[in-house]
Design an enzyme around this catalytic site. Structure first.
Site, PDB file in Angstrom:
ATOM      1  N   GLY A   1     105.903  58.917 -36.066  1.00 33.38           N
ATOM      2  CA  GLY A   1     105.944  58.534 -34.657  1.00 33.38           C
ATOM      3  C   GLY A   1     104.647  58.860 -33.946  1.00 33.38           C
ATOM      4  O   GLY A   1     103.733  59.446 -34.532  1.00 33.38           O
ATOM      5  N   GLN A   2     104.578  58.493 -32.666  1.00 31.22           N
ATOM      6  CA  GLN A   2     103.298  58.664 -31.967  1.00 31.22           C
ATOM      7  C   GLN A   2     102.952  60.140 -31.741  1.00 31.22           C
ATOM      8  O   GLN A   2     101.813  60.545 -31.961  1.00 31.22           O
ATOM      9  CB  GLN A   2     103.249  57.857 -30.676  1.00 31.22           C
TER      10      GLN A   2
ATOM     11  N   ASP B   1     115.450  62.249 -43.520  1.00 35.55           N
ATOM     12  CA  ASP B   1     116.289  61.722 -42.439  1.00 35.55           C
ATOM     13  C   ASP B   1     116.974  62.939 -41.827  1.00 35.55           C
ATOM     14  O   ASP B   1     117.818  63.577 -42.469  1.00 35.55           O
ATOM     15  CB  ASP B   1     117.307  60.733 -43.025  1.00 35.55           C
TER      16      ASP B   1
ATOM     17  N   THR C   1     114.475  57.466 -29.920  1.00 38.28           N
ATOM     18  CA  THR C   1     113.762  57.307 -28.647  1.00 38.28           C
ATOM     19  C   THR C   1     114.049  55.963 -27.972  1.00 38.28           C
ATOM     20  O   THR C   1     113.415  55.635 -26.975  1.00 38.28           O
ATOM     21  CB  THR C   1     112.241  57.466 -28.849  1.00 38.28           C
TER      22      THR C   1
ATOM     23  N   ASP D   1     111.731  64.309 -19.666  1.00 40.61           N
ATOM     24  CA  ASP D   1     111.981  64.265 -18.215  1.00 40.61           C
ATOM     25  C   ASP D   1     113.315  63.585 -17.906  1.00 40.61           C
ATOM     26  O   ASP D   1     113.856  63.748 -16.813  1.00 40.61           O
ATOM     27  CB  ASP D   1     110.840  63.532 -17.501  1.00 40.61           C
TER      28      ASP D   1
ATOM     29  N   TYR E   1     120.761  58.721 -23.642  1.00 32.77           N
ATOM     30  CA  TYR E   1     119.576  59.349 -24.264  1.00 32.77           C
ATOM     31  C   TYR E   1     119.298  60.714 -23.629  1.00 32.77           C
ATOM     32  O   TYR E   1     119.095  61.714 -24.330  1.00 32.77           O
ATOM     33  CB  TYR E   1     118.372  58.422 -24.100  1.00 32.77           C
TER      34      TYR E   1
ATOM     35  N   TRP F   1     106.848  60.151 -20.509  1.00 34.81           N
ATOM     36  CA  TRP F   1     106.122  58.875 -20.587  1.00 34.81           C
ATOM     37  C   TRP F   1     104.990  58.959 -21.629  1.00 34.81           C
ATOM     38  O   TRP F   1     103.822  58.714 -21.325  1.00 34.81           O
ATOM     39  CB  TRP F   1     105.552  58.510 -19.218  1.00 34.81           C
TER      40      TRP F   1
HETATM   41  N1  LIG Z   1     108.198  58.411 -25.802  1.00 34.31           N
HETATM   42  C1  LIG Z   1     108.367  59.033 -24.644  1.00 34.31           C
HETATM   43  O1  LIG Z   1     108.047  58.493 -23.576  1.00 34.31           O
HETATM   44  C2  LIG Z   1     108.892  60.439 -24.615  1.00 34.31           C
HETATM   45  C3  LIG Z   1     108.973  61.093 -23.382  1.00 34.31           C
HETATM   46  C4  LIG Z   1     109.440  62.415 -23.356  1.00 34.31           C
HETATM   47  C5  LIG Z   1     109.830  63.023 -24.531  1.00 34.31           C
HETATM   48  N2  LIG Z   1     109.760  62.346 -25.704  1.00 34.31           N
HETATM   49  C6  LIG Z   1     110.181  63.035 -26.923  1.00 34.31           C
HETATM   50  O2  LIG Z   1     109.027  63.302 -27.699  1.00 34.31           O
HETATM   51  C7  LIG Z   1     109.361  63.245 -29.087  1.00 34.31           C
HETATM   52  C8  LIG Z   1     108.419  62.298 -29.797  1.00 34.31           C
HETATM   53  O3  LIG Z   1     108.558  61.008 -29.240  1.00 34.31           O
HETATM   54  P1  LIG Z   1     107.619  59.796 -29.653  1.00 34.31           P
HETATM   55  O4  LIG Z   1     107.240  59.100 -28.411  1.00 34.31           O
HETATM   56  O5  LIG Z   1     106.570  60.252 -30.621  1.00 34.31           O
HETATM   57  O6  LIG Z   1     108.698  58.886 -30.415  1.00 34.31           O
HETATM   58  P2  LIG Z   1     108.499  57.829 -31.599  1.00 34.31           P
HETATM   59  O7  LIG Z   1     107.103  57.283 -31.616  1.00 34.31           O
HETATM   60  O8  LIG Z   1     109.664  56.894 -31.441  1.00 34.31           O
HETATM   61  O9  LIG Z   1     108.685  58.721 -32.878  1.00 34.31           O
HETATM   62  C9  LIG Z   1     109.925  59.251 -33.251  1.00 34.31           C
HETATM   63  C10 LIG Z   1     109.915  59.335 -34.758  1.00 34.31           C
HETATM   64  O10 LIG Z   1     111.191  59.868 -35.188  1.00 34.31           O
HETATM   65  C11 LIG Z   1     111.567  59.123 -36.312  1.00 34.31           C
HETATM   66  N3  LIG Z   1     113.013  59.149 -36.530  1.00 34.31           N
HETATM   67  C12 LIG Z   1     113.969  58.458 -35.892  1.00 34.31           C
HETATM   68  N4  LIG Z   1     115.173  58.722 -36.441  1.00 34.31           N
HETATM   69  C13 LIG Z   1     114.944  59.609 -37.453  1.00 34.31           C
HETATM   70  C14 LIG Z   1     115.767  60.244 -38.400  1.00 34.31           C
HETATM   71  N5  LIG Z   1     117.097  60.048 -38.427  1.00 34.31           N
HETATM   72  N6  LIG Z   1     115.203  61.087 -39.294  1.00 34.31           N
HETATM   73  C15 LIG Z   1     113.870  61.292 -39.285  1.00 34.31           C
HETATM   74  N7  LIG Z   1     113.020  60.715 -38.415  1.00 34.31           N
HETATM   75  C16 LIG Z   1     113.571  59.878 -37.516  1.00 34.31           C
HETATM   76  C17 LIG Z   1     111.113  57.709 -36.047  1.00 34.31           C
HETATM   77  O11 LIG Z   1     111.055  57.006 -37.261  1.00 34.31           O
HETATM   78  P3  LIG Z   1     111.194  55.409 -37.267  1.00 34.31           P
HETATM   79  O12 LIG Z   1     109.911  54.897 -36.703  1.00 34.31           O
HETATM   80  O13 LIG Z   1     111.395  55.101 -38.700  1.00 34.31           O
HETATM   81  O14 LIG Z   1     112.368  55.069 -36.402  1.00 34.31           O
HETATM   82  C18 LIG Z   1     109.744  57.962 -35.434  1.00 34.31           C
HETATM   83  O15 LIG Z   1     108.745  58.045 -36.426  1.00 34.31           O
HETATM   84  C19 LIG Z   1     110.833  62.856 -29.135  1.00 34.31           C
HETATM   85  O16 LIG Z   1     111.613  64.012 -29.234  1.00 34.31           O
HETATM   86  C20 LIG Z   1     111.088  62.205 -27.803  1.00 34.31           C
HETATM   87  O17 LIG Z   1     112.443  62.317 -27.408  1.00 34.31           O
HETATM   88  C21 LIG Z   1     109.291  61.061 -25.775  1.00 34.31           C
END
Ligand SMILES: NC(=O)c1ccc[n+]([C@@H]2O[C@H](COP(=O)([O-])OP(=O)(O)OC[C@H]3O[C@@H](n4cnc5c(N)ncnc54)[C@H](OP(=O)(O)O)[C@@H]3O)[C@@H](O)[C@H]2O)c1
Length: 271
Positions: A21-22, A43, A64, A100, A123, A145
């Protein structure tokens, strides 16, 4: 011996979940030598694989898809709550990345750590329950964000749409802190030297999604207008907080650069 405490991060065996993920990608860069695990490696809805001794877990794997969680709340909870329980089972200090969206967005001044969560979306509820599942030996990092150079995110979507269209419609009644994952990952290095507990770590400054889109087009030199619309007009399934600016009330909290500096760093990385 003095060298035992010279570089505590560098000598730890660090595991990063969600490495595909990012944020996970940025954490793998900020913690060189970390073991980055993608979904294919583990997983997180399943118990942890044998990993040997682990000193620090950076748990960035998550469901996410905010709108998708409304129709599949149990699946989202299995990843976000069950996955966090499994990450805690590794028995090492844990950094959980929360959101947030645990807040209802009714405030009009920044949310601090002592504010009461009140998630409005499925979520957001999974993220709040994940905070509880992380256990006591955990740093709970609430950020917002997120954008970076990989995966799906608002910056990459706007760059694509801005190159294809003359105008895009973007929501102008949600205000938050767009946070560059590179900055958040660097701050996580500072954080793991600080006490456990809840920490709000988001970019300096705040804006609406429409203002963010305008900044993206300006910085990228794209000739695309932003038509400002409301959340109701967009009509997405999940409610989002109208205001979710995060700030820390903890004096030693890591401070991030302004979101616009994060945007410039991200665009330079994507160029
Ligand atoms: N994005 C936002 O705006 C935001 C804001 C606040 C907090 N956050 C939190 O920050 C963290 C990182 O977010 P991000 O933006 O980097 O999200 P992301 O790019 O969607 O990355 C999440 C990663 O988790 C993986 N994943 C999903 N289900 C899984 C599973 N069952 N087992 C193992 N891996 C799994 C996804 O794999 P796949 O690609 O294969 O699905 C993806 O690589 C998360 O906890 C999110 O809730 C995000």
């Amino acid at each position: 011996m003095e060298h035992d405490i010279a570089d505590p991060v560098g000598t730890r065996r660090v595991v990063v979940t969600g490495a595909g993920g990012q944020l996970g990608a940025a954490l793998c860069e900020a913690f060189p030598g970390a073991l980055g695990l993608t979904r294919a490696d583990w997983d997180v809805t399943m118990p942890p694989p044998p990993l040997g001794p682990v000193d620090l877990v950076l748990h960035a794997a998550a469901w996410t898809d905010v709108d998708g969680a409304e129709s599949e709340p149990q699946e989202a909870a299995a990843v976000n709550v069950g996955g966090t329980q499994h990450a805690a089972e590794l028995g090492a200090p844990l950094v959980l990345f929360s959101s947030d969206y645990v807040f209802d967005g009714r405030k009009r001044e920044p949310y601090v750590e002592s504010d009461a969560p009140n998630p409005q979306s499925a979520y957001g509820r999974t993220k709040l329950h994940a905070e509880g599942a992380a256990g006591d030996d955990a740093w709970i990092v609430r950020s917002s964000w997120l954008f970076g150079w990989t995966s799906h995110n608002f910056v990459r979507t706007m760059l694509r749409l801005g190159a294809e269209r003359d105008e895009v419609a973007v929501v102008d009644d949600q205000r938050g802190c767009p946070t560059y994952v590179g900055h958040l990952a660097e701050a996580t290095r500072e954080l793991v030297e600080l006490p456990r507990g809840i920490w709000h770590i988001a970019a300096d400054g705040d804006c609406t999604w429409a203002e963010f889109a305008e900044a993206i087009f300006e910085e990228a030199g794209l000739d695309c207008r932003v038509r400002r619309i409301t959340t109701a007009e967009l009509g997405r399934p999940a409610p989002r907080p109208a205001y979710s600016v995060l700030r820390s009330e903890r004096p030693d909290a890591p401070v991030l650069p302004h979101w616009r500096a994060g945007l410039r760093d991200c665009l330079a990385r994507l160029a």
